[in-house]
Write a protein that holds these residues in place. Structure first.
Motif, PDB file in Angstrom:
ATOM      1  N   ARG A 136       0.827  -1.200   0.000  1.00  0.00           N
ATOM      2  CA  ARG A 136       0.000   0.000   0.000  1.00  0.00           C
ATOM      3  C   ARG A 136       0.871   1.262   0.000  1.00  0.00           C
ATOM      4  O   ARG A 136       0.512   2.285  -0.597  1.00  0.00           O
ATOM      5  N   ARG A 155       0.726   4.079  -2.813  1.00  0.00           N
ATOM      6  CA  ARG A 155       0.451   5.476  -2.465  1.00  0.00           C
ATOM      7  C   ARG A 155       1.477   6.399  -3.122  1.00  0.00           C
ATOM      8  O   ARG A 155       1.146   7.485  -3.606  1.00  0.00           O
ATOM      9  N   GLY A 172       0.712   7.167  -6.504  1.00  0.00           N
ATOM     10  CA  GLY A 172      -0.491   7.963  -6.666  1.00  0.00           C
ATOM     11  C   GLY A 172      -1.750   7.132  -6.791  1.00  0.00           C
ATOM     12  O   GLY A 172      -2.815   7.666  -7.097  1.00  0.00           O
ATOM     13  N   ASP A 173      -1.634   5.799  -6.560  1.00  0.00           N
ATOM     14  CA  ASP A 173      -2.815   4.942  -6.635  1.00  0.00           C
ATOM     15  C   ASP A 173      -3.701   5.166  -5.409  1.00  0.00           C
ATOM     16  O   ASP A 173      -3.243   5.602  -4.342  1.00  0.00           O
ATOM     17  N   ARG A 174      -4.992   4.800  -5.552  1.00  0.00           N
ATOM     18  CA  ARG A 174      -5.905   4.929  -4.432  1.00  0.00           C
ATOM     19  C   ARG A 174      -5.761   3.710  -3.522  1.00  0.00           C
ATOM     20  O   ARG A 174      -5.804   2.564  -3.978  1.00  0.00           O
ATOM     21  N   VAL A 175      -5.580   4.018  -2.257  1.00  0.00           N
ATOM     22  CA  VAL A 175      -5.489   2.963  -1.237  1.00  0.00           C
ATOM     23  C   VAL A 175      -6.357   3.401  -0.051  1.00  0.00           C
ATOM     24  O   VAL A 175      -6.691   4.580   0.077  1.00  0.00           O
ATOM     25  N   ALA A 224      -7.714   4.926   3.222  1.00  0.00           N
ATOM     26  CA  ALA A 224      -7.189   6.072   3.962  1.00  0.00           C
ATOM     27  C   ALA A 224      -6.635   5.650   5.313  1.00  0.00           C
ATOM     28  O   ALA A 224      -5.649   6.213   5.788  1.00  0.00           O
ATOM     29  N   GLY A 242      -0.502   9.746   3.794  1.00  0.00           N
ATOM     30  CA  GLY A 242      -0.733  10.511   2.568  1.00  0.00           C
ATOM     31  C   GLY A 242       0.604  10.775   1.851  1.00  0.00           C
ATOM     32  O   GLY A 242       1.679  10.627   2.444  1.00  0.00           O
ATOM     33  N   ARG A 243       0.550  11.197   0.576  1.00  0.00           N
ATOM     34  CA  ARG A 243       1.762  11.409  -0.243  1.00  0.00           C
ATOM     35  C   ARG A 243       2.134  12.884  -0.187  1.00  0.00           C
ATOM     36  O   ARG A 243       1.290  13.763  -0.345  1.00  0.00           O
TER      37      ARG A 243
END
Length: 642
Positions: free
Chosen positions: A107, A111, A114-117, A119, A140-141
């Motif tokens: 994960r 992240r 920029g992929d959705r993982v 929260a 978060g990135r």
């Protein structure tokens, strides 16, 4: 070529422009410097604010570039159990529990791409002491010094997780308890609608649980028990307190009824009112069956005891009315339609119905059943021969199922509307004299021990008839005492000789009690001989009532009486004789309205106490007489047995 005066004009102007430009540039630099200083001061304030927030928050905060931690706050250090110097530059993967490491790493990489993982999610970390701890990870990135990085938080949820686990374990344990307990757990609305039943309802009552909920209990409770159940629920509602102990029948899916006992408590809603009841119901069918069986046995024992008393207290001329009463009471007790007594002829070829009882609405057969020949009923004759010779019980479970060779018997029984019957032998010591019969005009399930119970009544009747025959015979032989109706001394001695010979031959034990009324001479002197005779007759009645039909009760002489207790050991004889003394003490002797308190004394002897060379009537009576004398010497109204 420009004129000189123009140069004089242009040069100062150029210098002036240059000065102005320099001034403007200096002002711009000062403004830029002020802006830089302001931004620097603002950035410093923001960093201080972030530092203050990160140092005082309960959440652990970190920044990681690739796999390396580059910033941590004190809360993170506390959660991980490590100091800041240890954590900075550390590979964060080493801090994640091995079972969660691959998930977290995947994960994190996603992240950074920029992929959705998710929260936030729960993972386990490893503290410095090696212990695991549950945390909630949120990340978060970001850019850190021009490089992609991850900023995240860790919230310590270990306590919450432990509580959740404990709750899940408790729920699982409760569910297992509910599903495996032998009782039924249920909830019901105040209107009587079942809203929940535990999974073992199908096992105990046969209905699937989903077919039960939403239905009223009235659909399952026996109609006779429903009022009590509704009163039970109303009591729950009005008192708001636990209620217990109600017993009722519940319908099984197979149509039978099962006995349940239930406890229930109210469940309160948000408004404080009772909105439902929760209860535990236990199947007590076996217990109720046992209680019913014990009650049945007790009632049967009371019936036999009462009939025995009536037979003992009756005289020969009253025996027919007592037999009729026995048939009526036995018929009602067993719930049959007809009871009767048949006697065999001496050669066993004919039958005669001498006594009969019929339930209301049932036809009597006694007039049609006199001198019935067995020649026309060969199948029944075989059964009667087995009954006479081997004391067999005759049981016809279903008249319609009789074999072809019993066609004549089947036709006769159908004509009498009999569907099933029992017959038991009535046997005196030397032969079977007849049988006791019980007819049912409808199919029925008999008890497994039905034959045994009926045999008890048959034996009781046989003993009574034997006693009647013996009394009639004795009257002819003048062996009874004319005042009391008891056996006289001559008969007593003859029976004692026979019993001693039988003891020598078979070892069949017996005991002898010698009883004497206390202060009887004084009673005669004060109240007269008629009062004395009345007292002797009353005492003879007490002896009859408290001994068995086969015991020998005799008047020995004057106020002395002898009782021979046949097939009895000393302890049982002691209990029987003590009961006689107690009954005498409590009896209200009276004559012409005058109460005459009386007591009796007794001496008890056992035939086995005498040596073989001294075993005779005189020695046995003398042993009992010596003990009677000791009872008198010790104050009277007592028994001496050794």
């Amino acid at each position: 070529m420009l004129p000189n005066w123009l140069f004089i004009v242009l040069i100062p102007a150029t210098l002036m422009a240059a000065v102005l430009a320099l001034i403007l540039q200096l002002r711009q630099r000062h403004r830029l410097a002020d802006e830089v200083q302001s931004r620097t001061r603002q950035l410093y304030d923001e960093r201080e604010l972030f530092r203050t927030l990160s140092h005082n928050t309960a959440a652990g905060i970190f920044i990681a570039r690739l796999h390396e931690l580059v910033a941590v706050n004190p809360a993170l250090c506390e959660i991980l159990g490590r100091n800041e110097d240890t954590l900075i530059g550390m590979d964060w993967r080493a801090l994640v529990h091995p079972q969660d490491r691959a998930t977290v790493e995947a994960r994190a990489a996603a992240r950074l791409r920029g992929d959705r993982v998710p929260a936030r999610y729960a993972i386990r970390i490893i503290r410095q002491d090696g212990s695991p701890r549950w945390v909630e990870l949120s990340a978060g990135r970001v850019q850190h010094h021009g490089h992609p990085a991850i900023i995240g938080t860790l919230f310590d949820i270990n306590r919450r997780y432990e509580l959740e686990q404990a709750l899940r374990h408790s729920e699982a344990k409760y569910r297992q308890l509910v599903e495996n307990v032998n009782d039924i757990i249920y909830t019901v609305s105040p209107e009587g609608v079942l809203t929940y039943v535990s999974p073992n309802w199908p096992e105990l009552l046969g209905h699937e649980a989903e077919t039960v909920t939403g239905r009223n209990i009235a659909e399952f409770v026996h109609p006779d028990d429903l009022p009590a159940c509704m009163e039970f629920l109303e009591r729950l509602y009005l008192t708001g307190k636990k209620q217990s102990g109600i017993e009722y029948r519940v319908k099984h899916a197979n149509g039978t009824w099962r006995w349940h006992t239930s406890n229930a408590s109210p469940l309160y809603g948000d408004n404080g009112g009772v909105e439902a009841y929760v209860g535990i119901a236990r199947d007590v069918t076996d217990r109720k069956s046992m209680e019913g069986e014990l009650l049945y046995q007790l009632r049967f024992t009371e019936l036999v005891a009462d009939l025995s008393t009536r037979f003992v207290r009756s005289y020969a001329e009253d025996i027919d009315s007592v037999i009729n009463d026995m048939l009526a009471r036995a018929g009602r007790f067993f719930g049959v339609d007809r009871t009767y007594f048949y006697m065999f002829s001496d050669d066993g070829t004919t039958l005669c119905n001498t006594h009969e009882w019929c339930a209301p609405g049932v036809d009597s057969m006694i007039q049609k059943s006199q001198a019935v020949s067995l020649d026309g009923y060969p199948w029944w004759r075989q059964r009667m021969e087995a009954l006479r010779n081997r004391h067999d019980v005759v049981f016809i479970e279903d008249v319609d199922a009789l074999p072809p060779e019993a066609a004549a018997e089947q036709a006769l029984l159908r004509d009498q509307r009999v569907r099933t019957l029992y017959c038991v032998p009535v046997a005196t010591p030397d032969r079977v004299i007849g049988f006791l019969g019980f007819d049912s005009l409808a199919p029925r399930d008999w008890r497994r021990d039905q034959g045994d119970l009926l045999v008890v009544l048959g034996n009781l009747l046989a003993a009574a008839l034997a006693r009647k025959a013996l009394e009639e015979e004795l009257r002819g032989l003048s062996v009874t005492d004319p005042l009391t109706g008891l056996f006289n001394r001559r008969f007593l001695r003859a029976r004692l000789v026979a019993l001693i010979e039988e003891y020598e031959r078979t070892g069949r034990n017996f005991c002898l009690s010698l009883l004497d009324l206390d202060h009887f001479k004084q009673l005669n002197d004060e109240h007269g001989h008629l009062a004395g005779d009345r007292a002797l007759q009353d005492f003879a009645g007490i002896l009859r009532e408290n001994h068995r039909v086969f015991d020998i009760v005799a008047r020995y002489g004057g106020e002395e009486f002898v009782v021979v207790l046949v097939e009895t050991e000393m302890e049982q004889a002691r209990a029987i004789t003590s009961r006689v003394l107690e009954a005498t003490r409590e009896f209200s002797f009276s004559h012409d309205g005058t109460v005459m308190p009386l007591t009796a004394s007794a001496g008890l002897a056992d035939i086995s106490e005498l040596p073989q060379d001294q075993r005779n009537v005189e020695n046995l009576l003398q042993l009992a007489d010596r003990r009677l004398y000791q009872a008198k010497q010790k104050g009277r109204d007592r028994l001496v047995a050794h």
